[in-house]
Design an enzyme around this catalytic site. Structure first.
Site, PDB file in Angstrom:
ATOM      1  N   ASP A  53      -9.127  -3.056  14.662  1.00 21.29           N
ATOM      2  CA  ASP A  53      -9.134  -3.979  15.803  1.00 21.29           C
ATOM      3  C   ASP A  53      -8.315  -5.225  15.477  1.00 21.29           C
ATOM      4  O   ASP A  53      -8.141  -6.108  16.334  1.00 21.29           O
ATOM      5  CB  ASP A  53     -10.556  -4.313  16.269  1.00 21.29           C
ATOM      6  CG  ASP A  53     -11.401  -4.954  15.182  1.00 21.29           C
ATOM      7  OD1 ASP A  53     -10.916  -5.095  14.043  1.00 21.29           O
ATOM      8  OD2 ASP A  53     -12.562  -5.304  15.474  1.00 21.29           O
ATOM      9  N   SER A  54      -7.744  -5.271  14.256  1.00 25.31           N
ATOM     10  CA  SER A  54      -6.733  -6.289  13.940  1.00 25.31           C
ATOM     11  C   SER A  54      -5.514  -6.112  14.838  1.00 25.31           C
ATOM     12  O   SER A  54      -4.644  -6.989  14.871  1.00 25.31           O
ATOM     13  CB  SER A  54      -6.338  -6.222  12.464  1.00 25.31           C
ATOM     14  OG  SER A  54      -6.027  -4.897  12.076  1.00 25.31           O
ATOM     15  N   ASP A  92     -11.374   1.643  14.689  1.00 29.06           N
ATOM     16  CA  ASP A  92     -12.394   0.595  14.832  1.00 29.06           C
ATOM     17  C   ASP A  92     -13.022   0.655  16.217  1.00 29.06           C
ATOM     18  O   ASP A  92     -12.311   0.720  17.230  1.00 29.06           O
ATOM     19  CB  ASP A  92     -11.739  -0.792  14.684  1.00 29.06           C
ATOM     20  CG  ASP A  92     -11.929  -1.378  13.309  1.00 29.06           C
ATOM     21  OD1 ASP A  92     -12.886  -0.992  12.616  1.00 29.06           O
ATOM     22  OD2 ASP A  92     -11.102  -2.230  12.928  1.00 29.06           O
ATOM     23  N   GLU A 191     -15.021  -6.288   2.795  1.00 34.82           N
ATOM     24  CA  GLU A 191     -13.973  -7.282   3.041  1.00 34.82           C
ATOM     25  C   GLU A 191     -14.366  -8.633   2.463  1.00 34.82           C
ATOM     26  O   GLU A 191     -15.439  -9.168   2.757  1.00 34.82           O
ATOM     27  CB  GLU A 191     -13.705  -7.395   4.555  1.00 34.82           C
ATOM     28  CG  GLU A 191     -12.603  -8.389   4.879  1.00 34.82           C
ATOM     29  CD  GLU A 191     -12.031  -8.267   6.286  1.00 34.82           C
ATOM     30  OE1 GLU A 191     -12.428  -7.344   7.026  1.00 34.82           O
ATOM     31  OE2 GLU A 191     -11.187  -9.110   6.632  1.00 34.82           O
TER      32      GLU A 191
HETATM   33  O1  KIV Z   1      -9.165  -4.327  11.702  1.00 38.44           O
HETATM   34  C1  KIV Z   1      -8.776  -4.222  10.533  1.00 38.44           C
HETATM   35  O2  KIV Z   1      -7.567  -4.242  10.236  1.00 38.44           O
HETATM   36  C2  KIV Z   1      -9.780  -4.083   9.482  1.00 38.44           C
HETATM   37  C3  KIV Z   1      -9.298  -4.142   8.072  1.00 38.44           C
HETATM   38  C4  KIV Z   1      -8.972  -5.528   7.697  1.00 38.44           C
HETATM   39  C5  KIV Z   1     -10.261  -3.529   7.144  1.00 38.44           C
HETATM   40  O3  KIV Z   1     -10.936  -3.955   9.765  1.00 38.44           O
END
Ligand code: KIV
Length: 273
Positions: A53-54, A92, A191
């Protein structure tokens, strides 16, 4: 650069992550959000790709991960899954898609699996999410947990700093990891937690731990692809290793293109019909 291109083109499964942990083989993961990038990363031989979700930050330019919607995550996840032949693809579950109720979490998880073709889902949270995670796993969907810095709770946490520095929070995190394992998680993202705590969690649980800012003793590592390729300029946390300067490469190439257009060098006769 020998040894990073895989000749083993078989699809990696979630159970293989656990087998890799047991065999002591480190697990490599990166994020991806689109077809073209996912294909490049997959062909390099990565073990797992997270449709994180980044994407909310990296793709949409939001300040945090909260605004991205389930429909937007499904769009990104479908694009990635289409490109990937080898890596395990984990998506995610975005903020709001599983926190309201167990039933809604399961319904949304089933929807992501039906509409995207990903192999597994990731859910942030500890004991409070264990029941929902168990329901999703019982529906036949592999789940990766996420502990430590959980960006969907950024407003509650108050910042992106290191988590579980004190003993009480470290004990809670260890207990959460046990709960996630009992709920059926095949993996747990850790994390921004102290390396010693991540090592302890890794030794304690049977599922695979994937670290980001969690030291070298986790079963695997994950980074955001745009950060490790030097595309994002402002984000340089201590845990990040930058492997390329794609920002400079792209700026340079675009600059050359602009110049060629302005000087009528492009297109040439051979580039014309
Ligand atoms: O959303 C994401 O990129 C993540 C990573 C930082 C593990 O959850």
């Amino acid at each position: 650069m020998a040894g990073y291109l895989t000749t083993d083109k078989k699809k990696i499964t979630s159970t293989q992550f656990i087998a890799m942990k047991r065999a002591g083989e480190k697990i490599s993961m990166l994020t991806a959000y689109d077809y073209t990038t996912a294909g490049i990363i997959d062909r390099a031989g990565i073990d797992g790709i997270l449709v994180g979700d980044s994407a909310s930050n990296v793709m949409a330019g939001h300040a945090d991960t909260l605004p991205i919607t389930l429909d937007e995550m499904i769009y990104h996840a479908r694009s990635v899954a289409k490109a990937v032949k080898h890596a395990l693809v984990v998506c995610d579950m975005p903020f709001g898609s599983y926190q309201i109720s167990r039933e809604e979490g399961i319904r949304n998880a089933v929807r992501v699996m039906k509409e995207t073709g990903v192999d597994a889902l990731k859910i942030e949270g500890g004991a409070e999410m264990a029941d929902t995670i168990k329901g999703i796993v019982d529906a036949g969907i592999p789940v990766m947990g996420h502990l430590g810095l959980t960006p969907q709770s950024i407003n509650k946490l108050g910042g992106y700093g290191l988590r579980a520095k004190d003993e009480a929070e470290a004990e809670r995190l260890l207990a959460d990891a046990r709960k996630l394992e009992a709920a059926g998680c095949f993996g747990i993202t850790l994390e921004k937690v102290p390396a010693a705590l991540a090592a302890k969690v890794t030794k304690t649980v049977g599922c695979a731990t994937i670290g980001i800012g969690a030291g070298n003793e986790t079963d695997g590592q994950i980074l955001v692809y745009a950060d490790m390729l030097g595309m994002t300029q402002a984000f340089r946390p201590k845990f990040l290793r930058v492997y390329a300067d794609l920002s400079a490469v792209m700026t340079d190439a675009v600059g050359h293109y602009i110049n060629d257009v302005k000087t009528k060098d492009f297109p040439s006769a051979t580039e014309s019909y």
